[in-house]
Design an enzyme around this catalytic site. Structure first.
Site, PDB file in Angstrom:
ATOM      1  CG  ASP A 154      -1.795   1.888  -6.977  1.00 16.46           C
ATOM      2  OD1 ASP A 154      -1.738   0.678  -7.215  1.00 16.46           O
ATOM      3  OD2 ASP A 154      -2.881   2.491  -6.804  1.00 16.46           O
ATOM      4  CG  ASP A 209      -8.265  -1.891  -5.898  1.00 13.41           C
ATOM      5  OD1 ASP A 209      -7.090  -2.261  -5.729  1.00 13.41           O
ATOM      6  OD2 ASP A 209      -8.568  -0.794  -6.388  1.00 13.41           O
TER       7      ASP A 209
HETATM    8  C1  GLA Z   1      -5.485   1.187  -7.047  1.00  9.46           C
HETATM    9  C2  GLA Z   1      -5.202   0.725  -5.621  1.00  9.46           C
HETATM   10  C3  GLA Z   1      -6.283   1.267  -4.702  1.00  9.46           C
HETATM   11  C4  GLA Z   1      -6.326   2.777  -4.772  1.00  9.46           C
HETATM   12  C5  GLA Z   1      -6.517   3.220  -6.209  1.00  9.46           C
HETATM   13  C6  GLA Z   1      -6.332   4.722  -6.380  1.00  9.46           C
HETATM   14  O1  GLA Z   1      -6.652   0.626  -7.558  1.00  9.46           O
HETATM   15  O2  GLA Z   1      -5.144  -0.660  -5.563  1.00  9.46           O
HETATM   16  O3  GLA Z   1      -6.052   0.844  -3.373  1.00  9.46           O
HETATM   17  O4  GLA Z   1      -5.136   3.295  -4.249  1.00  9.46           O
HETATM   18  O5  GLA Z   1      -5.585   2.596  -7.083  1.00  9.46           O
HETATM   19  O6  GLA Z   1      -6.465   5.128  -7.693  1.00  9.46           O
END
Ligand code: GLA
Length: 431
Positions: A154, A209
């Protein structure tokens, strides 16, 4: 003689260096020849995960037959971490994962599955746990020693260090372990990863997301059509994990989401509680004809052939034919027409199979029409015909559709504003 020796040794050193650079230049794991399939904990469970949940999920992947149709990766997302020890080695939380990650990976492997983990190319993860920035070497070694098969990496708390630089460091450290670990880059599309990530990872997130809602699916989808050509064996566009089965979406919406992701050659990572799968949801994610589109060895994503405010036609090539998706974005059912020349770049007679109805529909010339329910989709596999030219130059109608939508929504207000401004102008400046 001396200078010959010096030049020779300089040459050897340089040659050695070139070899080292060459060795680290590019991802070197041979994985991801087709998009990865599996399960990830985030969309359904966020941080409320523990080792029992993960073990039960491993069991469920096997018991419901999901492993055997391709869902092989069992991936834990954020929040498994505890602290680093004095040598810098990361440990799992001893509250939620008291048995440690290696034991969990061993359990997963004993079930014939692969095991994935999550970290962050920053000093903290997005949920505020410990990240890998500055500890890439020890973390990669640790993951390999635990038997990890997949790393989602990430992008939070990244100190504004350019994405490519940070993601390459972890790539090199993973390469150095010699363990093939699928490397999933999750920098949310912020630095156009499709332009560079093919040499760095096996997949790259293309957007922020995904949320649980129809608007989010449409929003992400709309961001995919300009980058579909970058997906291919070894490196895939990742429009984020599936929300199928997490509530809030109708069955037709879930079928559309699943079909479009599959045909875009996205990673198919389930995100619902598969310990208690609703039957209608299982009926979606175990459609092996749709999965076969995703796993087609040619590895070409569909692209948009026509798009209006109410519908999309997405088409693409398969190793043994073509695929077409007739997608209804409207609020009522509509009829969508597939034109073989305009949409598929193919002439002649085509045999058509419906991949949701699991039914051959016969042979057609020129075109084929279907009624598609609200937010629903018809997915067709087509064989036969003759390709007209190698690369169809489809008209990009997304921008037109967006513009007409804007004009319909705000045109009256903009006109009113212009009239008011004009009146004031006349009143004050044309006396
Ligand atoms: C980010 C990623 C998500 C998830 C969260 C976890 O937002 O894009 O897919 O992994 O972190 O904290």
């Amino acid at each position: 003689m001396m200078s010959l020796k010096v030049s020779l040794s300089m040459f050897m050193t340089l040659f050695g260096l070139i070899c080292i650079i060459n060795e680290t230049n590019g991802l070197d794991n041979g994985l991801g020849r087709t998009p990865p399939m599996g399960w990830n904990s985030w969309n359904r469970f966020n941080c409320t995960i523990d080792e029992n949940l993960i073990k039960q999920t491993a069991d469920a992947l096997v018991d419901y037959g999901l492993r055997d149709i391709g869902y092989k990766y069992l991936n834990i997302d954020d929040c498994w971490m505890g602290e680093r020890d004095e040598q810098g080695y990361i440990h799992a939380s001893n509250i939620t994962f008291p048995g440690g990650i290696k034991a969990l990976a061993d359990y997963t492997h004993s079930k014939g599955l692969l095991f994935g983990i999550y970290s962050d190319a920053g000093y903290r993860t997005c949920a505020g746990r410990i990240g890998s920035l500055g500890f890439e070497d020890v973390d990669a070694i640790t993951y390999a020693s635990w038997g990890i098969d997949y790393l989602k990496y990430d992008n939070c708390y990244n100190e504004s260090i350019p994405e490519r630089q940070r993601y390459e460091i972890m790539r090199d450290m993973l390469n150095a372990t010699k363990r093939p670990i699928f490397y999933s880059i999750c920098e949310w599309g912020v630095s156009q990863p499709f332009l560079w990530a093919n040499e760095v990872g096996n997949s790259w997130r293309t957007t922020g997301d995904i949320h649980l809602g129809w608007e989010s699916i449409l929003d992400i989808l709309q961001q995919q059509h300009k980058i579909t050509q970058y997906a291919g064996p070894g490196g895939w566009n990742d429009p984020d994990m599936l929300q199928v089965g997490n509530g809030n979406l109708t069955i037709d919406e879930q079928k559309s989401h699943f079909s479009l992701w599959a045909a875009l050659k996205a990673p198919l990572l389930l995100g619902f509680d598969i310990r208690y799968p609703p039957t209608d949801v299982l009926g979606i994610v175990n459609n092996t004809e749709i999965i076969a589109i995703n796993q087609d060895p040619l590895g070409k994503s569909v692209n948009i052939a026509q798009s209006t405010k109410r519908m999309d036609v997405w088409t693409g090539e398969l190793s043994d034919g073509y695929v077409a998706l007739l997608f209804n974005k409207a609020e009522t059912s509509i009829t969508i027409n597939l034109n073989f020349t305009a949409h598929l770049n193919v002439q002649g007679e085509l045999s058509i199979r419906d991949l949701w109805e699991h039914e051959d529909k016969g042979a057609y010339n020129d075109s084929y029409s279907r009624e598609v329910p609200k937010h629903g989709i018809v997915v067709l596999k087509l064989t036969g015909g003759t390709k007209i030219k190698e690369y169809p130059d489809f008209i990009d109608q997304y921008s037109d559709a967006a513009l007409s939508e804007f004009v319909i929504k705000y045109g009256v207000f903009v006109l009113l504003l212009i009239v008011i401004v004009f009146q004031y102008y006349i009143r004050y400046f044309c006396k």
